[in-house]
Design a protein around this motif. Structure first.
Motif, PDB file in Angstrom:
ATOM      1  N   ALA A 182       4.008   4.929 -12.798  1.00  0.00           N
ATOM      2  CA  ALA A 182       2.827   5.713 -12.451  1.00  0.00           C
ATOM      3  C   ALA A 182       2.046   5.045 -11.322  1.00  0.00           C
ATOM      4  N   THR A 183       1.946   3.714 -11.384  1.00  0.00           N
ATOM      5  CA  THR A 183       1.228   2.999 -10.332  1.00  0.00           C
ATOM      6  C   THR A 183       1.951   3.119  -9.003  1.00  0.00           C
ATOM      7  N   LEU A 184       3.292   3.118  -9.029  1.00  0.00           N
ATOM      8  CA  LEU A 184       4.052   3.282  -7.792  1.00  0.00           C
ATOM      9  C   LEU A 184       3.760   4.634  -7.147  1.00  0.00           C
ATOM     10  N   LEU A 185       3.746   5.701  -7.954  1.00  0.00           N
ATOM     11  CA  LEU A 185       3.441   7.028  -7.407  1.00  0.00           C
ATOM     12  C   LEU A 185       2.035   7.073  -6.825  1.00  0.00           C
ATOM     13  N   ILE A 186       1.086   6.491  -7.550  1.00  0.00           N
ATOM     14  CA  ILE A 186      -0.294   6.454  -7.050  1.00  0.00           C
ATOM     15  C   ILE A 186      -0.366   5.636  -5.766  1.00  0.00           C
ATOM     16  N   ALA A 187       0.346   4.503  -5.730  1.00  0.00           N
ATOM     17  CA  ALA A 187       0.305   3.637  -4.552  1.00  0.00           C
ATOM     18  C   ALA A 187       0.870   4.342  -3.328  1.00  0.00           C
ATOM     19  N   VAL A 188       1.999   5.031  -3.497  1.00  0.00           N
ATOM     20  CA  VAL A 188       2.601   5.733  -2.365  1.00  0.00           C
ATOM     21  C   VAL A 188       1.666   6.833  -1.872  1.00  0.00           C
ATOM     22  N   GLY A 189       1.067   7.573  -2.813  1.00  0.00           N
ATOM     23  CA  GLY A 189       0.129   8.618  -2.426  1.00  0.00           C
ATOM     24  C   GLY A 189      -1.078   8.066  -1.706  1.00  0.00           C
ATOM     25  N   MET A 190      -1.644   6.971  -2.219  1.00  0.00           N
ATOM     26  CA  MET A 190      -2.814   6.370  -1.587  1.00  0.00           C
ATOM     27  C   MET A 190      -2.474   5.787  -0.218  1.00  0.00           C
ATOM     28  N   ILE A 221       5.706 -13.328  -5.492  1.00  0.00           N
ATOM     29  CA  ILE A 221       6.492 -13.801  -4.345  1.00  0.00           C
ATOM     30  C   ILE A 221       7.459 -12.730  -3.886  1.00  0.00           C
ATOM     31  N   LEU A 222       8.085 -12.045  -4.833  1.00  0.00           N
ATOM     32  CA  LEU A 222       9.033 -10.988  -4.468  1.00  0.00           C
ATOM     33  C   LEU A 222       8.309  -9.824  -3.786  1.00  0.00           C
ATOM     34  N   ALA A 223       7.107  -9.493  -4.241  1.00  0.00           N
ATOM     35  CA  ALA A 223       6.333  -8.432  -3.594  1.00  0.00           C
ATOM     36  C   ALA A 223       5.985  -8.800  -2.159  1.00  0.00           C
ATOM     37  N   LEU A 224       5.654 -10.060  -1.930  1.00  0.00           N
ATOM     38  CA  LEU A 224       5.363 -10.511  -0.559  1.00  0.00           C
ATOM     39  C   LEU A 224       6.614 -10.424   0.309  1.00  0.00           C
ATOM     40  N   ALA A 239       3.783  -4.263  -3.223  1.00  0.00           N
ATOM     41  CA  ALA A 239       3.775  -4.176  -1.762  1.00  0.00           C
ATOM     42  C   ALA A 239       3.143  -2.879  -1.275  1.00  0.00           C
ATOM     43  N   LEU A 240       3.460  -1.757  -1.933  1.00  0.00           N
ATOM     44  CA  LEU A 240       2.929  -0.466  -1.491  1.00  0.00           C
ATOM     45  C   LEU A 240       1.465  -0.299  -1.876  1.00  0.00           C
ATOM     46  N   LEU A 241       1.115  -0.730  -3.089  1.00  0.00           N
ATOM     47  CA  LEU A 241      -0.288  -0.676  -3.480  1.00  0.00           C
ATOM     48  C   LEU A 241      -1.128  -1.582  -2.596  1.00  0.00           C
ATOM     49  N   GLY A 242      -0.547  -2.684  -2.167  1.00  0.00           N
ATOM     50  CA  GLY A 242      -1.272  -3.605  -1.294  1.00  0.00           C
ATOM     51  C   GLY A 242      -1.601  -3.014   0.065  1.00  0.00           C
ATOM     52  N   SER A 243      -0.843  -1.999   0.488  1.00  0.00           N
ATOM     53  CA  SER A 243      -1.119  -1.374   1.780  1.00  0.00           C
ATOM     54  C   SER A 243      -2.332  -0.456   1.732  1.00  0.00           C
ATOM     55  N   THR A 244      -2.965  -0.322   0.564  1.00  0.00           N
ATOM     56  CA  THR A 244      -4.185   0.477   0.448  1.00  0.00           C
ATOM     57  C   THR A 244      -5.430  -0.400   0.420  1.00  0.00           C
ATOM     58  N   ALA A 245      -5.259  -1.721   0.514  1.00  0.00           N
ATOM     59  CA  ALA A 245      -6.401  -2.640   0.425  1.00  0.00           C
ATOM     60  C   ALA A 245      -6.468  -3.533   1.657  1.00  0.00           C
ATOM     61  N   ILE A 246      -7.662  -4.036   1.945  1.00  0.00           N
ATOM     62  CA  ILE A 246      -7.953  -4.952   3.051  1.00  0.00           C
ATOM     63  C   ILE A 246      -7.690  -4.291   4.399  1.00  0.00           C
ATOM     64  N   LYS A 247      -6.456  -3.882   4.643  1.00  0.00           N
ATOM     65  CA  LYS A 247      -6.076  -3.162   5.869  1.00  0.00           C
ATOM     66  C   LYS A 247      -5.489  -1.822   5.466  1.00  0.00           C
ATOM     67  N   PRO A 248      -6.307  -0.862   5.038  1.00  0.00           N
ATOM     68  CA  PRO A 248      -5.773   0.400   4.507  1.00  0.00           C
ATOM     69  C   PRO A 248      -4.859   1.096   5.514  1.00  0.00           C
ATOM     70  N   GLY A 249      -3.723   1.537   5.018  1.00  0.00           N
ATOM     71  CA  GLY A 249      -2.785   2.257   5.864  1.00  0.00           C
ATOM     72  C   GLY A 249      -1.659   1.409   6.409  1.00  0.00           C
ATOM     73  N   ARG A 250      -1.706   0.087   6.169  1.00  0.00           N
ATOM     74  CA  ARG A 250      -0.606  -0.753   6.614  1.00  0.00           C
ATOM     75  C   ARG A 250      -0.405  -1.904   5.636  1.00  0.00           C
ATOM     76  N   ALA A 251       0.850  -2.300   5.461  1.00  0.00           N
ATOM     77  CA  ALA A 251       1.167  -3.395   4.551  1.00  0.00           C
ATOM     78  C   ALA A 251       0.568  -4.692   5.080  1.00  0.00           C
ATOM     79  N   ASN A 252       0.008  -5.511   4.196  1.00  0.00           N
ATOM     80  CA  ASN A 252      -0.579  -6.783   4.598  1.00  0.00           C
ATOM     81  C   ASN A 252      -0.535  -7.757   3.437  1.00  0.00           C
ATOM     82  N   ALA A 253      -0.558  -9.046   3.761  1.00  0.00           N
ATOM     83  CA  ALA A 253      -0.343 -10.079   2.755  1.00  0.00           C
ATOM     84  C   ALA A 253      -1.482 -10.145   1.739  1.00  0.00           C
ATOM     85  N   LEU A 254      -2.742 -10.129   2.207  1.00  0.00           N
ATOM     86  CA  LEU A 254      -3.864 -10.223   1.274  1.00  0.00           C
ATOM     87  C   LEU A 254      -3.931  -9.015   0.351  1.00  0.00           C
ATOM     88  N   GLY A 255      -3.679  -7.825   0.903  1.00  0.00           N
ATOM     89  CA  GLY A 255      -3.667  -6.635   0.067  1.00  0.00           C
ATOM     90  C   GLY A 255      -2.587  -6.702  -0.988  1.00  0.00           C
TER      91      GLY A 255
END
Length: 345
Positions: free
Chosen positions: A309-317, A58-61, A262-278
């Protein structure tokens, strides 16, 4: 003449970018199930993971909404801690009816989010600095309310109806997991199917273009921060029902996982932008990973290492996905513009 379809290589790259995180979720679950066949794929473990990760989800959303507008709310962890202790303070210490206390806390979260938006948009302070400052103030308020001590309910405990909003089950699973699904669905509709979401995405991708087409940027960024604060208030109420003891420093532990999701989610479903499903999928990936390495006997320090580590990967992706999307826009043949609803419609 309709535009020619993209080449197969680009279609494959888009599918991998959009649904690669979904595939990773399935692979992680399969790998840990094979490594831990007696514990990991069981209903008890799945229920425990869903229950433990509902508040971070919920906090990530909530963190995702300002990110849509290219802003960041670093106060969400502090806001979660304040909402958490205020809920218990009003119910356990002040004797308020729990529905009224929860309503006040949730609305108070929206007020805090609105203040963040005012500071960012009208005082023109960078969102990192502004929300870090307001977060520090919220942390001070939390310390003042609790005097640095935990809030422990009396011998009669908390009302059972209040704790049931977290502890009860639905269809054999924790009810908190269904809160996450419901919130994801609401945000998906708001961001993907309503003009509000399109305005927020335009503001995040090109604020100057938003101004040129008449979108009131300040007002919609204010909406984004207010919505984020509202969700933080909801998460604080659920955290209070889960922990049942007010801990003034608990919110800080949730800040990093929220932004990772939230940042890792922006690499899924709608790559390149933050989205709820991602974001939801990213939280599931993190939950499976943390549960798996925990059951394999990892040391306590592995969790912050995994999150960092996941945060760094998420921001890079996320950055790579955004740059890739921009390159495709520059090289693709022009298409008919999408209908953009008039502002206020």
């Amino acid at each position: 003449m309709p535009p020619s379809p993209p080449p197969p290589g680009r279609r494959l790259g888009h599918l991998i970018g959009a649904y690669g995180l979904v595939a990773l979720t399935a692979l992680l679950f399969l790998a840990f199930s094979l490594a831990l066949p007696n514990t990991f794929p069981t209903l008890d473990n799945i229920s425990a993971v869903l229950s433990n990760q509902s508040v971070p989800a919920i906090l990530a959303l909530g963190a995702m909404i300002p990110i849509v507008t290219a802003k960041f709310d670093l106060s969400i962890g502090y806001g979660l801690g304040l909402a958490h202790v205020m809920t218990l303070q009003l119910i356990a210490t002040e004797g308020w009816p729990w529905p009224l206390a929860c309503l006040v806390v949730v609305l108070g979260g929206a007020v805090v989010g609105t203040v963040n938006g005012v500071v960012v948009e009208f005082a023109r302070i960078n969102s990192f600095i502004a929300t870090l400052g307001t977060g520090s103030i919220l942390y001070a308020l939390t310390g003042w309310i609790t005097n640095g001590a935990r809030i422990v309910p009396g011998p009669h405990g908390l009302p059972a109806a209040f704790t049931d909003i977290y502890d009860s089950r639905f269809l054999g699973l924790p009810v908190s997991a269904f809160y996450v699904l419901a919130l994801t669905a609401v945000l998906w509709v708001l961001l993907e199917r309503l003009p509000l979401g399109r305005y927020l995405y335009v503001i995040g991708s090109n604020p100057r273009a938003a101004d040129l087409v008449g979108i009131p940027t300040r007002r919609y960024v204010l909406y984004a921060f207010a919505g984020s604060g509202l969700i933080v208030g909801i998460a604080g109420v659920l955290l209070a029902a889960q922990q049942r003891i007010g801990n003034p420093s608990v919110g800080l532990d949730y800040l990093l996982p929220a932004f990772v999701g939230a940042l890792l989610g922006s690499t899924a479903i709608k790559p390149g932008r933050a989205n709820a499903l991602g974001t939801l999928i990213a939280v599931v990936v993190l939950a499976i990973g943390l549960a798996g390495i925990g059951q394999l006997g990892a040391q306590f320090w592995v969790t912050p290492l995994f999150n960092g580590a996941t945060l760094l990967i998420a921001v890079g992706m996320a950055g790579y996905a955004a740059r890739r999307q921009l390159r495709h826009r520059r090289t693709d043949p022009p298409r008919a513009p999408r209908d953009i609803p008039e502002v206020g419609s």
